[in-house]
Design a protein around this motif. Structure first.
Motif, PDB file in Angstrom:
ATOM      1  N   LEU A   1       3.919   0.818  -3.155  1.00  0.00           N
ATOM      2  CA  LEU A   1       3.428   0.620  -4.521  1.00  0.00           C
ATOM      3  C   LEU A   1       2.069   1.258  -4.740  1.00  0.00           C
ATOM      4  CD1 LEU A   1       4.376  -3.145  -5.080  1.00  0.00           C
ATOM      5  CD2 LEU A   1       5.736  -1.097  -5.572  1.00  0.00           C
ATOM      6  N   ASP A   2       1.492   1.840  -3.684  1.00  0.00           N
ATOM      7  CA  ASP A   2       0.163   2.445  -3.770  1.00  0.00           C
ATOM      8  C   ASP A   2      -0.855   1.429  -4.286  1.00  0.00           C
ATOM      9  OD1 ASP A   2      -1.309   4.716  -3.157  1.00  0.00           O
ATOM     10  OD2 ASP A   2      -1.366   5.396  -5.228  1.00  0.00           O
ATOM     11  N   ARG A   3      -0.716   0.195  -3.776  1.00  0.00           N
ATOM     12  CA  ARG A   3      -1.531  -0.919  -4.259  1.00  0.00           C
ATOM     13  C   ARG A   3      -2.689  -1.206  -3.313  1.00  0.00           C
ATOM     14  NH1 ARG A   3      -1.169  -2.598  -9.479  1.00  0.00           N
ATOM     15  NH2 ARG A   3      -2.383  -4.523  -9.706  1.00  0.00           N
ATOM     16  N   ARG A   4      -3.866  -1.277  -3.870  1.00  0.00           N
ATOM     17  CA  ARG A   4      -5.083  -1.599  -3.114  1.00  0.00           C
ATOM     18  C   ARG A   4      -5.394  -3.074  -3.324  1.00  0.00           C
ATOM     19  NH1 ARG A   4     -10.679   1.805  -4.024  1.00  0.00           N
ATOM     20  NH2 ARG A   4     -11.810   1.022  -2.194  1.00  0.00           N
TER      21      ARG A   4
ATOM     22  N   GLU B   1      -5.353  -3.373  -7.406  1.00  0.00           N
ATOM     23  CA  GLU B   1      -5.230  -2.273  -8.364  1.00  0.00           C
ATOM     24  C   GLU B   1      -4.596  -1.074  -7.677  1.00  0.00           C
ATOM     25  OE1 GLU B   1      -9.261  -1.544  -9.442  1.00  0.00           O
ATOM     26  OE2 GLU B   1      -9.876  -1.055  -7.400  1.00  0.00           O
ATOM     27  N   ARG B   2      -4.103  -0.165  -8.462  1.00  0.00           N
ATOM     28  CA  ARG B   2      -3.555   1.063  -7.898  1.00  0.00           C
ATOM     29  C   ARG B   2      -4.689   1.966  -7.430  1.00  0.00           C
ATOM     30  NH1 ARG B   2       1.657   2.501  -8.459  1.00  0.00           N
ATOM     31  NH2 ARG B   2       1.107   4.699  -8.377  1.00  0.00           N
ATOM     32  N   TRP B   3      -4.409   2.730  -6.382  1.00  0.00           N
ATOM     33  CA  TRP B   3      -5.404   3.667  -5.878  1.00  0.00           C
ATOM     34  C   TRP B   3      -5.660   4.768  -6.918  1.00  0.00           C
ATOM     35  CZ3 TRP B   3      -8.663   3.759  -1.878  1.00  0.00           C
ATOM     36  CH2 TRP B   3      -8.445   2.881  -0.814  1.00  0.00           C
ATOM     37  N   THR B   4      -6.917   4.877  -7.363  1.00  0.00           N
ATOM     38  CA  THR B   4      -7.309   5.945  -8.280  1.00  0.00           C
ATOM     39  C   THR B   4      -8.738   6.347  -7.968  1.00  0.00           C
ATOM     40  OG1 THR B   4      -5.896   5.014 -10.012  1.00  0.00           O
ATOM     41  CG2 THR B   4      -7.521   6.661 -10.676  1.00  0.00           C
TER      42      THR B   4
ATOM     43  N   SER C   1       0.815  -1.208   0.000  1.00  0.00           N
ATOM     44  CA  SER C   1       0.000   0.000   0.000  1.00  0.00           C
ATOM     45  C   SER C   1       0.852   1.261   0.000  1.00  0.00           C
ATOM     46  CB  SER C   1      -0.938   0.001   1.214  1.00  0.00           C
ATOM     47  OG  SER C   1      -1.754   1.143   1.215  1.00  0.00           O
TER      48      SER C   1
ATOM     49  N   ARG D   1      -7.314   4.255   3.209  1.00  0.00           N
ATOM     50  CA  ARG D   1      -6.236   3.444   2.633  1.00  0.00           C
ATOM     51  C   ARG D   1      -6.188   2.056   3.261  1.00  0.00           C
ATOM     52  NH1 ARG D   1      -1.576   3.945  -0.204  1.00  0.00           N
ATOM     53  NH2 ARG D   1      -1.725   6.216  -0.361  1.00  0.00           N
TER      54      ARG D   1
END
Length: 254
Positions: free
Chosen positions: A83-86, A114-117, A80, A126
Motif C-alpha cells: 500500500l506504500d503506507r508510512r 500516510e502514503r509515501w510522498t 509499506s 522506507r
C-alpha cells in the motif's frame, strides 16, 4: 482495524485485521515505552515464563519476542510494500495490547499514517520507523534485561520479515517487493553500520530432496527453556546432522 489498511486483510491475511488499530480501540493498552523499564519488563517475562518448568530468562525473552514479531512485522511490512503506507511506529508513540497469556495481540497507533510522498530513497528510509524507531529500542531493552544476544533477537525479527516476503511473492506474483529484498541483502546501512537484518536465513540443498531447505542463520535459543526441541529450521540441528562448519561457528557464540 485501521480503514486505510483494509485492502490488506483478505484471505489468509484476514486474521491480522485487528492487530494494527487506532487509540480508540476499546482494549486496554500498555505504552510501549515502558518496555525499556526493567520494572515492567521483568514482571512481564516472569508472568509469561511461568508456563515453563525451567524458564531460562534468555530463552523466555527470545520466545516472547517471536510472538511479538510475528504480530507486528507482517502487517507493517505488507502495508509499506503493498500500500506504500508510512505508519507511525516509533516505540514512544504506540501502545501494546496483551492477552491473558501476556502475549501481544495488537498495537495501538496514534494515527493511520500516510502514503509515501515522495517515494523513499532506499529501503532503509522506507523501513526506518520499523527498524530504528521500534525494533532497535525494543531489542536493546530485551537483550539488556534478559542477557540474550541481540543477534538472536534481530534474527527472530529478520526470520519473519524474510518469511513474509516469500508469502507475498507466492500470493501476489506481481507485487513490488524489491525494497524488502534489498533490505535483507544489504550488509551495511547507508551510514556504514552492520545491517542487523542482513540475510537472516539461507536456503540449502539437502541430499535426497529436490526442494531447498530454509534454514535460519542464528539459533533462537528456545532449547534453553524446558529442553524444548530445536526449531525445524535451526542451524544447530543442521550442525549435528551435516557437520556444517558455519552452523558450528554460530553455535559457539550463543
Amino acid at each position: 482495524m485501521i480503514p486505510a489498511l483494509a485492502p490488506l486483510f483478505i484471505a489468509d491475511f484476514e486474521h491480522y485485521r485487528d492487530v494494527l488499530v487506532l487509540e480508540d480501540d476499546p482494549r486496554p493498552g500498555v505504552p510501549l515505552r515502558t518496555l525499556s523499564s526493567a520494572g515492567y519488563l521483568g514482571p512481564l517475562l516472569t508472568r509469561f515464563g511461568a508456563r515453563y518448568h525451567v524458564p531460562d530468562l534468555r530463552g523466555v525473552a527470545s520466545i516472547w519476542s517471536k510472538y511479538y514479531f510475528i504480530k507486528l512485522i507482517p502487517p507493517v511490512v505488507a502495508a509499506s510494500l503493498l500500500l506504500d503506507r508510512r505508519l507511525p511506529l516509533h516505540l514512544d508513540h504506540l501502545q501494546m495490547v496483551l492477552d491473558d497469556e501476556h502475549l501481544p495481540v495488537a498495537f495501538k497507533l496514534p494515527h493511520e499514517g500516510e502514503r509515501w510522498t515522495p517515494a523513499p530513497a532506499d529501503p532503509f528510509q522506507r523501513f526506518d520507523a520499523l527498524i530504528e524507531g521500534h525494533l532497535r529500542p525494543l531489542i536493546d531493552a530485551l537483550a539488556g534485561y534478559a542477557g540474550v544476544s541481540p543477534r538472536v533477537l534481530w534474527s527472530n525479527a529478520g526470520n519473519y520479515f524474510e518469511w513474509l516476503l516469500g508469502v507475498l511473492a507466492g500470493a501476489m506474483p506481481g507485487a513490488d517487493l524489491k525494497d524488502g529484498h534489498a533490505l535483507l541483502n544489504a550488509r551495511t546501512t547507508p551510514d556504514g553500520r552492520r545491517n542487523p537484518m542482513y540475510q537472516p536465513v539461507r536456503y540449502m540443498s539437502v541430499e535426497g530432496h529436490s526442494a531447498l531447505k530454509r534454514q535460519r542463520r542464528v539459533c533462537c535459543v528456545r532449547y534453553r527453556v524446558d529442553d524444548l526441541p530445536h526449531c525445524e529450521n535451526c542451524p544447530l540441528s543442521a550442525s549435528r546432522r551435516t557437520g556444517d562448519a558455519e552452523a558450528r561457528v554460530i553455535s559457539t557464540v550463543l
